[in-house]
Design a protein around this motif. Sequence first.
Motif, PDB file in Angstrom:
ATOM      1  N   ASP A  34      17.984   6.179  -3.482  1.00  0.00           N
ATOM      2  CA  ASP A  34      18.163   6.244  -2.541  1.00  0.00           C
ATOM      3  C   ASP A  34      17.409   4.988  -2.008  1.00  0.00           C
ATOM      4  O   ASP A  34      18.026   5.331  -0.478  1.00  0.00           O
ATOM      5  N   ILE A  35      17.151   3.930  -2.489  1.00  0.00           N
ATOM      6  CA  ILE A  35      16.606   2.935  -1.741  1.00  0.00           C
ATOM      7  C   ILE A  35      18.447   2.497  -1.055  1.00  0.00           C
ATOM      8  O   ILE A  35      18.458   1.895  -0.698  1.00  0.00           O
ATOM      9  N   ILE A  36      19.208   2.424  -2.590  1.00  0.00           N
ATOM     10  CA  ILE A  36      20.386   1.298  -2.243  1.00  0.00           C
ATOM     11  C   ILE A  36      20.868   2.491  -1.427  1.00  0.00           C
ATOM     12  O   ILE A  36      21.789   1.636  -0.313  1.00  0.00           O
ATOM     13  N   CYS A  37      21.070   3.398  -1.296  1.00  0.00           N
ATOM     14  CA  CYS A  37      21.723   4.680  -0.551  1.00  0.00           C
ATOM     15  C   CYS A  37      21.199   4.371   1.683  1.00  0.00           C
ATOM     16  O   CYS A  37      21.775   4.332   2.088  1.00  0.00           O
ATOM     17  N   GLU A  38      19.957   3.837   1.801  1.00  0.00           N
ATOM     18  CA  GLU A  38      19.484   3.661   2.675  1.00  0.00           C
ATOM     19  C   GLU A  38      19.658   2.407   3.266  1.00  0.00           C
ATOM     20  O   GLU A  38      20.687   2.302   3.954  1.00  0.00           O
ATOM     21  N   ILE A  39      20.300   0.938   1.988  1.00  0.00           N
ATOM     22  CA  ILE A  39      21.176   0.113   3.077  1.00  0.00           C
ATOM     23  C   ILE A  39      22.433   0.358   3.292  1.00  0.00           C
ATOM     24  O   ILE A  39      23.030   0.064   4.618  1.00  0.00           O
TER      25      ILE A  39
END
Length: 618
Positions: A34-39
């Motif tokens: 989820d974190i990486i997708c946010e970036i």
Amino acid sequence: MLFECGKDINCRRLLCRMSYGPATFDTPEIRLEDIICEIIDNSIAAKATHIHVQIGNDTHLEDDEPSLNFDVFDNGTKVIDTAWNQDDIEKAFEIEYDPNNPPIRAEGETGKFHVGMKIATLSKFDTVSMITLQGEDDFLQQHGVYPSIERISEDSNNRYGLVNNPSSEPPLTVDSEKIVSLLREKNMSTWVGGRTPRVSLLFGNKNNDREYKANYLKHLRTYFGIIYQLYLEDKDFKLTLGLWDSKSISPIDPFWENFTTENLREHALTLGTDDKKIVNNLSRFGTLAQNEENFLIEGNTMSVQGFIVPQGDGKKNTSKKAMKTQFPRLKINKSDTPAFLGGESDAGSSSLKSSNTGGFYIYRGKRCINFGGKPENNHGFYTLKNPITSSWATRLRVRVKYTEELDSKMVLHPNKHSFRHISKDIWDEIKKKMSTAIGGEDFRARPYNVSRPFCTWSGASQFSKMLAKEGKKVMWAHGDCVKCTLLIHEANDYCELDTCEKCGELAKINHCDRSECRTECIHCSEIGEHPSNECPDVEWDDDDGDDDGEEPGGDGGEEPGGDGGEEPGGDGEEIPEAEYFEEDGIIYATLPVDSKESCIEKLQDILKDLEISSSDLE
């Protein structure tokens, strides 16, 4: 959250600062992907056409436990087109809104609240950093730090949002000059990274996060392929993972949309005889799909489409295994998007676990915002009655599309890990469209040869019809086949090389199946009641012979079948004719069961009729 009013450090204006302590960032439900997708979403908003993700090795802050970190590079032009300065990069690190009361997104944004990158990353890592190039010689950088109780105790300005945090001073874990050099070498413009995990990132049976790394990279390829499918189908967009020279991640279709019964039947028309037969059989077990149904909400178009994907995980006796055998790359045509077979096992994340892949897949524009099973979204079924107690429910997937104009009715959590609210009028339209009956064609495998509504809105389960249940029993079963080339049969069907358990004949000759024998007795003409050699209308000799030693079938040793040794077929009872047919180079024959000699005689007649010499037989 605290508010501090005063002048900024340059005394340019009065401002009201919002500052945040550790509770704002302690959101355990956010996963590393989820974190990486946010970036990645931010990179897409910056008009990037190439985004590169790396998962690196890191050390746990507290006990030196081996762990991971991440880097996201992109070639976005937003920072160049608008000539960013230090104020711009500082603004990118502001948490402008209370995460529990987010604003509506601006048109065209994939999902920024000016919350996601910071809160998502600091929910797991000690630092979040951004570096962006400015011209040929300069660059900008900004770094946020987790506002731990210890840091705030040392200096209250270490709360996130106050003068010490974020700052342009890099932490010891970030080598700014090295990253700038890499950006220029790879023709990228911006880097964002998370360093020094505060908590475990991945979960399972392994000793530490780093042991999951190889499988987690495979997991990410599949996960990104689903989330960004519609972007990745654009050949001008590239998302890479791992090595810099790696190929772009492939888009992945979670709905097996190219494997519908209709598509497979159409594809079979283009094939030769053998493959045509195989694919036509596979089509019976293909995806069952509703037509995409559009509807209006406040003048804006939404759509819904239900799918029942093929059964299984591709490993056991399932229709997915049969599809993969015939189509190893999980696509019918070269240009197709491959179907989603399943997640990587032992990857440290459950987001692609089979039980978490059913339910609603919700798309905002080209981005799959949310899918599958989590406690926050009722395992993918939101306000509907959840059928997740049946493993079958993972085959039931519903695609919903909407646009940014409906953000006020599709209220997404700032980090996009779930929807906080979906308005009742949207659910009412979805229910109406999903009540449409589908299936019913006789070329489909049971139970979808019977027309059923995709979803109903009463009873214990709103999906009971589509689950095709009879009480607690699911009315479908398929099994793979190693005997023939058809790969899979319904549980009720015989393989074409099986013999019928009732009549003993090859099942294909008279189209017998396991529930019904269709062979006619050659003696009494009853159908499906008994084998011809067990007909109750015929007086059968005892296999052990008579007590007086006479040969069976005659008086005092006469040859069987006649008076005083007549040959079979003479003046005695007429021997029934043998029936035969040829298919795919194989001759199937039904022979009389009166005696061995009559069988041989009829076989000789068949060979003579076919102009085949017995000496030619093996």
